[in-house]
Write a protein that holds these residues in place. Structure first.
Motif, PDB file in Angstrom:
ATOM      1  N   THR A 171      50.563  60.398  51.938  1.00 57.75           N
ATOM      2  CA  THR A 171      49.662  59.662  52.827  1.00 57.75           C
ATOM      3  C   THR A 171      48.629  60.620  53.403  1.00 57.75           C
ATOM      4  N   LEU A 172      47.401  60.137  53.513  1.00 55.74           N
ATOM      5  CA  LEU A 172      46.301  60.911  54.095  1.00 55.74           C
ATOM      6  C   LEU A 172      45.383  59.966  54.846  1.00 55.74           C
ATOM      7  N   SER A 173      44.611  60.514  55.768  1.00 47.21           N
ATOM      8  CA  SER A 173      43.557  59.726  56.401  1.00 47.21           C
ATOM      9  C   SER A 173      42.365  59.656  55.455  1.00 47.21           C
ATOM     10  N   THR A 174      41.471  58.728  55.699  1.00 46.01           N
ATOM     11  CA  THR A 174      40.342  58.481  54.795  1.00 46.01           C
ATOM     12  C   THR A 174      39.541  59.746  54.514  1.00 46.01           C
ATOM     13  N   ALA A 175      39.206  60.500  55.546  1.00 47.61           N
ATOM     14  CA  ALA A 175      38.349  61.677  55.381  1.00 47.61           C
ATOM     15  C   ALA A 175      39.011  62.793  54.582  1.00 47.61           C
ATOM     16  N   LYS A 176      40.342  62.823  54.578  1.00 41.84           N
ATOM     17  CA  LYS A 176      41.036  63.924  53.910  1.00 41.84           C
ATOM     18  C   LYS A 176      41.344  63.648  52.438  1.00 41.84           C
ATOM     19  N   ILE A 177      41.222  62.414  52.015  1.00 41.47           N
ATOM     20  CA  ILE A 177      41.567  62.085  50.628  1.00 41.47           C
ATOM     21  C   ILE A 177      40.780  62.920  49.610  1.00 41.47           C
ATOM     22  N   PRO A 178      39.457  63.078  49.761  1.00 43.98           N
ATOM     23  CA  PRO A 178      38.714  63.881  48.781  1.00 43.98           C
ATOM     24  C   PRO A 178      39.086  65.368  48.794  1.00 43.98           C
ATOM     25  N   LEU A 179      39.724  65.820  49.870  1.00 47.26           N
ATOM     26  CA  LEU A 179      40.051  67.245  49.992  1.00 47.26           C
ATOM     27  C   LEU A 179      41.305  67.638  49.219  1.00 47.26           C
ATOM     28  N   LEU A 180      42.145  66.673  48.902  1.00 45.16           N
ATOM     29  CA  LEU A 180      43.452  66.997  48.329  1.00 45.16           C
ATOM     30  C   LEU A 180      43.342  67.799  47.040  1.00 45.16           C
ATOM     31  N   SER A 181      42.546  67.325  46.090  1.00 42.84           N
ATOM     32  CA  SER A 181      42.425  68.037  44.813  1.00 42.84           C
ATOM     33  C   SER A 181      41.730  69.383  44.985  1.00 42.84           C
ATOM     34  N   GLN A 210      49.996  59.396  43.629  1.00 43.29           N
ATOM     35  CA  GLN A 210      49.419  58.285  44.385  1.00 43.29           C
ATOM     36  C   GLN A 210      49.121  58.725  45.804  1.00 43.29           C
ATOM     37  N   ILE A 211      47.912  58.408  46.273  1.00 48.71           N
ATOM     38  CA  ILE A 211      47.512  58.691  47.651  1.00 48.71           C
ATOM     39  C   ILE A 211      47.335  57.367  48.379  1.00 48.71           C
ATOM     40  N   ILE A 212      47.930  57.257  49.546  1.00 49.88           N
ATOM     41  CA  ILE A 212      47.803  56.041  50.350  1.00 49.88           C
ATOM     42  C   ILE A 212      47.093  56.391  51.654  1.00 49.88           C
ATOM     43  N   ASP A 213      46.022  55.681  51.947  1.00 46.65           N
ATOM     44  CA  ASP A 213      45.286  55.874  53.200  1.00 46.65           C
ATOM     45  C   ASP A 213      46.046  55.148  54.315  1.00 46.65           C
ATOM     46  N   TYR A 214      46.755  55.924  55.116  1.00 47.88           N
ATOM     47  CA  TYR A 214      47.602  55.302  56.143  1.00 47.88           C
ATOM     48  C   TYR A 214      46.795  54.699  57.288  1.00 47.88           C
ATOM     49  N   THR A 215      45.500  55.034  57.367  1.00 50.50           N
ATOM     50  CA  THR A 215      44.684  54.474  58.453  1.00 50.50           C
ATOM     51  C   THR A 215      44.185  53.065  58.137  1.00 50.50           C
ATOM     52  N   THR A 216      44.230  52.689  56.868  1.00 47.44           N
ATOM     53  CA  THR A 216      43.726  51.366  56.486  1.00 47.44           C
ATOM     54  C   THR A 216      44.746  50.513  55.755  1.00 47.44           C
ATOM     55  N   THR A 217      45.884  51.101  55.390  1.00 53.47           N
ATOM     56  CA  THR A 217      46.830  50.417  54.507  1.00 53.47           C
ATOM     57  C   THR A 217      48.251  50.511  55.036  1.00 53.47           C
ATOM     58  N   ASP A 218      49.012  49.459  54.838  1.00 56.91           N
ATOM     59  CA  ASP A 218      50.439  49.480  55.130  1.00 56.91           C
ATOM     60  C   ASP A 218      51.120  50.299  54.028  1.00 56.91           C
ATOM     61  N   VAL A 219      51.664  51.438  54.394  1.00 57.50           N
ATOM     62  CA  VAL A 219      52.189  52.384  53.404  1.00 57.50           C
ATOM     63  C   VAL A 219      53.308  51.770  52.568  1.00 57.50           C
ATOM     64  N   ILE A 220      54.276  51.132  53.201  1.00 59.31           N
ATOM     65  CA  ILE A 220      55.408  50.562  52.466  1.00 59.31           C
ATOM     66  C   ILE A 220      54.942  49.436  51.551  1.00 59.31           C
ATOM     67  N   ALA A 221      54.046  48.607  52.065  1.00 60.57           N
ATOM     68  CA  ALA A 221      53.543  47.504  51.239  1.00 60.57           C
ATOM     69  C   ALA A 221      52.781  48.022  50.031  1.00 60.57           C
ATOM     70  N   GLU A 222      51.992  49.080  50.233  1.00 63.58           N
ATOM     71  CA  GLU A 222      51.193  49.645  49.145  1.00 63.58           C
ATOM     72  C   GLU A 222      52.070  50.299  48.085  1.00 63.58           C
ATOM     73  N   ALA A 223      53.065  51.034  48.522  1.00 63.76           N
ATOM     74  CA  ALA A 223      53.939  51.723  47.567  1.00 63.76           C
ATOM     75  C   ALA A 223      54.940  50.774  46.946  1.00 63.76           C
ATOM     76  N   GLY A 224      55.323  49.735  47.711  1.00 60.86           N
ATOM     77  CA  GLY A 224      56.304  48.783  47.215  1.00 60.86           C
ATOM     78  C   GLY A 224      57.660  49.022  47.831  1.00 60.86           C
ATOM     79  N   PRO A 225      58.252  48.018  48.449  1.00 63.42           N
ATOM     80  CA  PRO A 225      59.594  48.162  49.030  1.00 63.42           C
ATOM     81  C   PRO A 225      60.595  48.640  47.986  1.00 63.42           C
ATOM     82  N   GLY A 226      61.452  49.568  48.359  1.00 62.90           N
ATOM     83  CA  GLY A 226      62.466  50.081  47.435  1.00 62.90           C
ATOM     84  C   GLY A 226      61.941  51.092  46.447  1.00 62.90           C
ATOM     85  N   THR A 227      60.685  51.533  46.635  1.00 66.06           N
ATOM     86  CA  THR A 227      60.082  52.488  45.698  1.00 66.06           C
ATOM     87  C   THR A 227      60.686  53.869  45.818  1.00 66.06           C
ATOM     88  N   PHE A 228      60.933  54.291  47.042  1.00 68.48           N
ATOM     89  CA  PHE A 228      61.304  55.685  47.265  1.00 68.48           C
ATOM     90  C   PHE A 228      62.773  55.916  46.979  1.00 68.48           C
TER      91      PHE A 228
END
Length: 227
Positions: free
Chosen positions: A182-192, A202-220
């Motif tokens: 998970t990253l904030s919007t501004a940091k996503i381009p910095l990762l690579s 997979q990168i999930i923007d936690y400031t705009t997205t529900d992390v569990i919903a995006e990844a899928g329940p039971g994913t981890f």
């Protein structure tokens, strides 16, 4: 010697230059390090506020800094693994590294190792607490989950101290199958740019997205690592 720390508990505006005696060897197991670089962590801010006095005994003036790198200046008679002149890095549980000299004693938990490869003092001092935290967390997960090889792991705060170290360990060392962070919007381009390619699936923007919903329940397949 000069040091950086607190004469009264408070926020960073209370930090000041201190002048304190150079420590000397007090036991045959002690190591004295001439500090070249120091790394600061969240723990320094918490201890500066005085909160940790509920858990440990610390007194003023208090010198900050847990991560350090430098040159061994002197060793006790029983020390065989290190010699004066060795380039070393590590962390001190009692802090005190933001000073010209740091005394490491067995009665206070510490970690010290010779600097590997061509790492600079500054690079070395940025590593110990973060990488130790990440490694111990992953090892715990690896033991509890029957091994992380081929499994999906979520690392929160992928560009934080421990989070960024965890991302560099999960696939290359522990064989994780899929790594989500998970990253904030501004940091996503910095990762690579910071970590390169191939470590995160997979990168999930936690400031705009529900992390569990995006990844899928039971994913981890394992517990979630903090930043």
């Amino acid at each position: 010697m000069r040091a950086l720390g607190y004469r009264s508990w408070g926020k960073s505006d209370k930090l000041e230059e201190l002048h304190i005696p150079i420590p000397s060897l007090a036991s045959p197991h002690d190591i004295l390090v001439h500090v070249k670089a120091v790394g600061l962590n969240q723990a320094d801010a918490v201890k500066g506020l005085g909160y940790s006095r509920l858990l440990e005994t610390i007194r003023l003036p208090y010198v900050i800094g847990h991560d350090y790198s430098g040159i061994v200046s002197a060793v006790g008679a029983s020390v065989t693994d290190f010699s004066p002149g060795d380039a070393v890095y590590g962390f001190s549980m009692r802090a005190g590294a933001a000073a010209e000299y740091l005394l490491l004693s067995p009665k206070f938990k510490h970690c010290i190792s010779k600097i590997p490869g061509n790492l600079s003092f500054e690079e070395s001092a940025s590593l110990p607490v973060s990488i130790h935290t990440a490694l111990r967390a992953i090892q715990q997960l690896d033991g509890m989950s029957g091994g992380l090889e081929g499994k999906t792991v979520l690392v929160t705060g992928g560009l934080g101290g421990a989070g960024s170290m965890a991302l560099q360990l999960l696939k290359p060392i522990f064989g994780a199958g899929k790594v989500i962070t998970t990253l904030s919007t501004a940091k996503i381009p910095l990762l690579s740019t910071v970590l390169g390619e191939g470590l995160v699936d997979q990168i999930i923007d936690y400031t705009t997205t529900d992390v569990i919903a995006e990844a899928g329940p039971g994913t981890f397949s394992s517990a979630v690592l903090g930043p």
